[in-house]
Motif scaffolding. Structure first.
Motif, PDB file in Angstrom:
ATOM      1  N   GLY A 279      -1.653  -9.757   7.092  1.00 22.32           N
ATOM      2  CA  GLY A 279      -0.408  -9.230   6.549  1.00 22.32           C
ATOM      3  C   GLY A 279      -0.515  -8.252   5.308  1.00 22.32           C
ATOM      4  N   ILE A 280      -1.573  -8.350   4.385  1.00 21.20           N
ATOM      5  CA  ILE A 280      -1.712  -7.504   3.574  1.00 21.20           C
ATOM      6  C   ILE A 280      -2.363  -6.366   4.207  1.00 21.20           C
ATOM      7  N   LEU A 281      -3.393  -6.270   5.058  1.00 18.84           N
ATOM      8  CA  LEU A 281      -4.160  -5.284   5.596  1.00 18.84           C
ATOM      9  C   LEU A 281      -3.190  -4.340   6.554  1.00 18.84           C
ATOM     10  N   MET A 282      -2.025  -4.931   6.857  1.00 20.55           N
ATOM     11  CA  MET A 282      -1.053  -4.244   7.789  1.00 20.55           C
ATOM     12  C   MET A 282      -0.283  -3.325   6.894  1.00 20.55           C
ATOM     13  N   LEU A 283      -0.355  -3.484   5.443  1.00 20.40           N
ATOM     14  CA  LEU A 283       0.530  -2.442   4.737  1.00 20.40           C
ATOM     15  C   LEU A 283      -0.016  -0.970   4.397  1.00 20.40           C
ATOM     16  N   ALA A 284      -1.701  -0.980   4.898  1.00 25.39           N
ATOM     17  CA  ALA A 284      -2.311   0.254   4.839  1.00 25.39           C
ATOM     18  C   ALA A 284      -1.940   1.375   5.555  1.00 25.39           C
ATOM     19  N   PRO A 285      -1.540   1.218   6.939  1.00 29.56           N
ATOM     20  CA  PRO A 285      -1.066   2.368   7.800  1.00 29.56           C
ATOM     21  C   PRO A 285       0.138   3.031   7.246  1.00 29.56           C
ATOM     22  N   ILE A 286       0.722   2.477   6.386  1.00 30.63           N
ATOM     23  CA  ILE A 286       2.136   3.111   6.049  1.00 30.63           C
ATOM     24  C   ILE A 286       1.821   4.323   5.283  1.00 30.63           C
ATOM     25  N   PHE A 287       0.472   4.494   4.683  1.00 33.07           N
ATOM     26  CA  PHE A 287       0.488   5.513   3.685  1.00 33.07           C
ATOM     27  C   PHE A 287      -0.093   6.631   4.793  1.00 33.07           C
ATOM     28  N   PHE A 288      -0.404   6.335   6.253  1.00 30.82           N
ATOM     29  CA  PHE A 288      -0.759   7.365   7.052  1.00 30.82           C
ATOM     30  C   PHE A 288       0.482   7.990   8.077  1.00 30.82           C
ATOM     31  N   ALA A 289       1.751   7.455   7.458  1.00 27.26           N
ATOM     32  CA  ALA A 289       2.802   7.704   8.564  1.00 27.26           C
ATOM     33  C   ALA A 289       2.991   9.145   8.995  1.00 27.26           C
ATOM     34  N   THR A 290       2.413  10.071   8.023  1.00 19.19           N
ATOM     35  CA  THR A 290       2.647  11.609   8.421  1.00 19.19           C
ATOM     36  C   THR A 290       1.433  12.144   9.152  1.00 19.19           C
ATOM     37  N   HIS A 291       0.351  11.380   9.459  1.00 20.64           N
ATOM     38  CA  HIS A 291      -0.939  11.768   9.608  1.00 20.64           C
ATOM     39  C   HIS A 291      -0.980  11.797  11.361  1.00 20.64           C
ATOM     40  N   ASP A 292      -1.846  12.556  11.753  1.00 17.49           N
ATOM     41  CA  ASP A 292      -1.995  12.741  13.270  1.00 17.49           C
ATOM     42  C   ASP A 292      -2.581  11.262  13.810  1.00 17.49           C
ATOM     43  N   SER A 293      -3.234  10.480  12.907  1.00 18.80           N
ATOM     44  CA  SER A 293      -3.914   9.139  13.632  1.00 18.80           C
ATOM     45  C   SER A 293      -2.727   8.047  13.928  1.00 18.80           C
ATOM     46  N   PHE A 294      -1.440   8.230  13.317  1.00 16.61           N
ATOM     47  CA  PHE A 294      -0.370   7.467  13.102  1.00 16.61           C
ATOM     48  C   PHE A 294      -0.244   7.042  14.457  1.00 16.61           C
ATOM     49  N   SER A 295      -0.015   8.017  15.571  1.00 14.35           N
ATOM     50  CA  SER A 295       0.242   7.265  16.821  1.00 14.35           C
ATOM     51  C   SER A 295      -0.697   6.330  17.452  1.00 14.35           C
ATOM     52  N   LEU A 296      -2.124   6.645  17.410  1.00 13.17           N
ATOM     53  CA  LEU A 296      -3.150   5.570  17.560  1.00 13.17           C
ATOM     54  C   LEU A 296      -2.875   4.420  16.807  1.00 13.17           C
TER      55      LEU A 296
END
Length: 623
Positions: A279-296
């Motif tokens: 649950g804690i680690l799942m918060l990290a991708p929020i900071f990549f919301a506008t990055h190209d890797s977000f779709s993956l």
């Protein structure tokens, strides 16, 4: 040209759908059956390339035109019949797509372009509604071809495309916005009520439920397009952020919430660590919301959410079987039924052509609301049960206080009733000593024996009654001298003449924070215990020393000691060791010592004395 042929296909022999017609009586025209699509995963082609060389495929329930990135092109032809209105609005979803462009053919082969999509703030759009919407002006009886270009870092999903009369669209949007408003209002009630109750009861599961509802609101706000209606300046960054919070924040809150609700830490320790850290680690991708890797990242998140949901359902079943009488666990299990129903609809849409492909999106909102509502009811039931338990505990506490008060009154009365005749006896002996100053030595010895017996009996009464008072004793902390407390206890014992007592005072702090009266009682009890169980010809040793931030009072004797299995039991009230034999006692003294030590934030411990005997160490903090 060869590249275009290779990418678009060498033949254009695809049956084109008939034009969609709009007539006088038409308020809206769904475009199902009139659309064709083309995938452009590299986003390399212009509208001219697509119009001249593109080979479009028909959109079917099995081939809806759905990719995880790049560009999708859609095409349809529309014809306005005589007398029908000229102005129409093309509206379609999914709302949270970045770059949307609508091209309409003009005479001569050129195109008009309308820019849409969530990269643009809502105030810059021609029609600010939940869906993507473009104004069309259709010529009478002349087929018009319209191209739609969709491009996004996120998944591209095209659905609910239709042509609308402006007034009909306004009415439909008002109705849908009202429904979403009710939905958000209910979820807001869930959030506020659980935050208030969670803070009041200090219930972390209620607070995490509120967080989970907030993430669901973020997800619905982006997927439904309602954020465009609410926030006119909302553009791509805000939409991406809300989408990331809804997806990854939702998974994080979901895992931690069920970890708390199921008490996984106790029931499934290994799963607890997975859920908590996951649950804690799942918060990290929020900071990549506008990055190209977000779709993956989003694709992996969907798999993780599925696995977590299946794991949570499995644990719910296991817990219901383990605790069949727990109504709350049954509530939790029922909350998963809408989720399972949603999965069934989505799988059915993939297998059975008769089920609309986008039905899952419609069911998703309903299933989520039912899921949240059942959890809200479950937490409400939990709140009622908690309040009932608190009320019962408060009632029990009141009764206990009343019982303690009655006990204190009885103890005070008993102390007075016991001490009064003893004081009379002691006074009578003193009077006799004054009246018979030249009494024989035998009489003087008898007088001393009587007074010592009275003093001993008073001490015994004090020990017994202090043991009964131990539950209600009050601590009065003041700076006192630890050396003086130990010396006074030794002096009191020497006055009784029960046997030899030796004192050893190591360097001690000048003062410590303690209750001198209670510490005196504790030391008296330890010394009395040592005299009663130790040989009469062996001295009792009292050692006071400082160690770090602690003061240790140790009382040592040469008695039989304590068996290893009784080292803790001897501090229980009324417990007497079988080794005590015929030695008088009530099993109160050591319990009283432990109570006083605990009140001071310290401890009392037994260990065998080197060479035989017992050693009791009373440890208290300096401050």
């Amino acid at each position: 040209m060869l590249l275009l042929v290779g990418l678009f296909g060498a033949s254009a022999a695809h049956a084109e759908p008939l034009p969609a017609t709009v007539a006088v009586e038409t308020a809206s025209r769904p475009l199902d059956g009139y659309l064709t699509f083309l995938e452009d995963r590299e986003s390399a082609f212009s509208i001219e390339d697509v119009a001249r060389h593109g080979v479009f495929e028909a959109v079917t329930p099995r081939r809806p035109g759905l990719i995880s990135g790049g560009t999708l092109w859609y095409r349809f032809t529309v014809k306005r019949t005589a007398g029908a209105a000229e102005d129409w609005v093309l509206a379609f979803g999914e709302p949270d797509i970045d770059d949307v462009r609508v091209y309409v053919t003009k005479p001569g082969g050129s195109f008009t372009e309308t820019l849409l999509g969530r990269r643009l703030p809502a105030r810059q759009l021609d029609v600010a509604v939940r869906l993507h919407a473009a104004n069309l002006s259709l010529p009478e009886e002349i087929p018009t071809t319209v191209y739609i270009r969709l491009s996004s870092l996120h998944k591209i999903r095209f659905e609910a495309a239709a042509l609308w009369r402006p007034t009909a669209l306004a009415y439909a949007e008002a109705r849908q916005s009202a429904l979403h408003g009710i939905d958000f209002g209910v979820m807001a009630v869930f959030v506020v009520s659980n935050i208030l109750l969670g803070l009041w009861l200090r219930d972390a599961s209620m607070l995490m439920y509120a967080v989970f509802v907030v993430t669901s609101m973020c997800r619905e706000a982006t997927h439904s397009g309602i954020v465009t209606v609410i926030l006119s300046d909302a553009g791509r960054p805000l939409n991406y952020l809300l989408s990331a919070i809804g997806l990854f924040g939702g998974i994080s809150a979901f895992m931690i919430m069920w970890d708390l609700m199921f008490d996984i830490r106790k029931e499934f320790p290994l799963v607890h660590r997975v859920y908590r850290w996951g649950g804690i680690l799942m918060l990290a991708p929020i900071f990549f919301a506008t990055h190209d890797s977000f779709s993956l990242l989003a694709q992996y998140a969907q798999v993780i959410m599925l696995a977590v949901s299946i794991g949570s359902i499995t644990m719910a079943f296991i817990l219901v079987l383990r605790h069949p009488g727990d109504v709350l666990l049954r509530f939790y299990l029922c909350a998963f039924f809408p989720i399972v129903l949603l999965w069934g609809v989505e799988v059915g849409a993939l297998v059975f052509p008769t089920i609309p492909f986008d039905l899952g999106r419609q069911v998703d909102i309903i299933a989520t609301m039912i899921h949240l509502s059942i959890l809200f009811l479950a937490l409400g039931y939990r709140f009622v049960v908690t309040r009932q338990q608190q009320a019962q505990a408060d009632a029990a506490l009141v009764l206990e206080k009343m019982a303690r008060e009655r006990q204190r009154t009885f103890v005070d009365m008993a102390t007075h009733e016991f001490k009064t005749p003893l004081a009379v006896i002691d006074s009578a002996v003193q009077v006799l000593e004054l009246l018979l100053p030249t009494a024989p030595p035998e009489a003087t010895r008898r007088f001393n024996t009587i007074r010592k017996a009275v003093s001993r009996l008073v001490g015994l009464i004090e020990t017994c009654l202090n043991g009964e008072r131990s539950e209600a004793m009050e601590l009065n902390l003041r700076p006192v001298s630890p050396a003086a407390i130990a010396a006074q206890a030794v002096a009191r014992d020497r006055e009784t003449g029960r046997g030899e007592i030796r004192a050893e005072m190591s360097p001690l702090p000048d003062t410590c924070l303690a209750d001198s009266a209670l510490l005196g009682i504790a030391l008296d009890a330890l010394i009395d215990n040592a005299h009663r169980y130790g040989p009469a010809d062996q001295p009792v040793d009292v050692v006071a020393q400082a160690l770090g931030g602690w003061i240790i009072f140790t009382v040592l004797d040469r008695g039989p000691g304590v068996r290893p299995d009784e080292a803790e039991l001897i501090f229980d009230r009324y417990y007497r060791s079988p080794l005590s034999g015929s030695t008088s006692g009530f099993g109160i003294g050591l319990h009283l010592v432990k109570t006083i030590a605990t009140m001071h934030g310290g401890t009392v411990a037994y260990r065998p004395r080197d060479g035989g005997g017992a050693s009791f160490a009373l440890t208290i903090p300096v401050a």
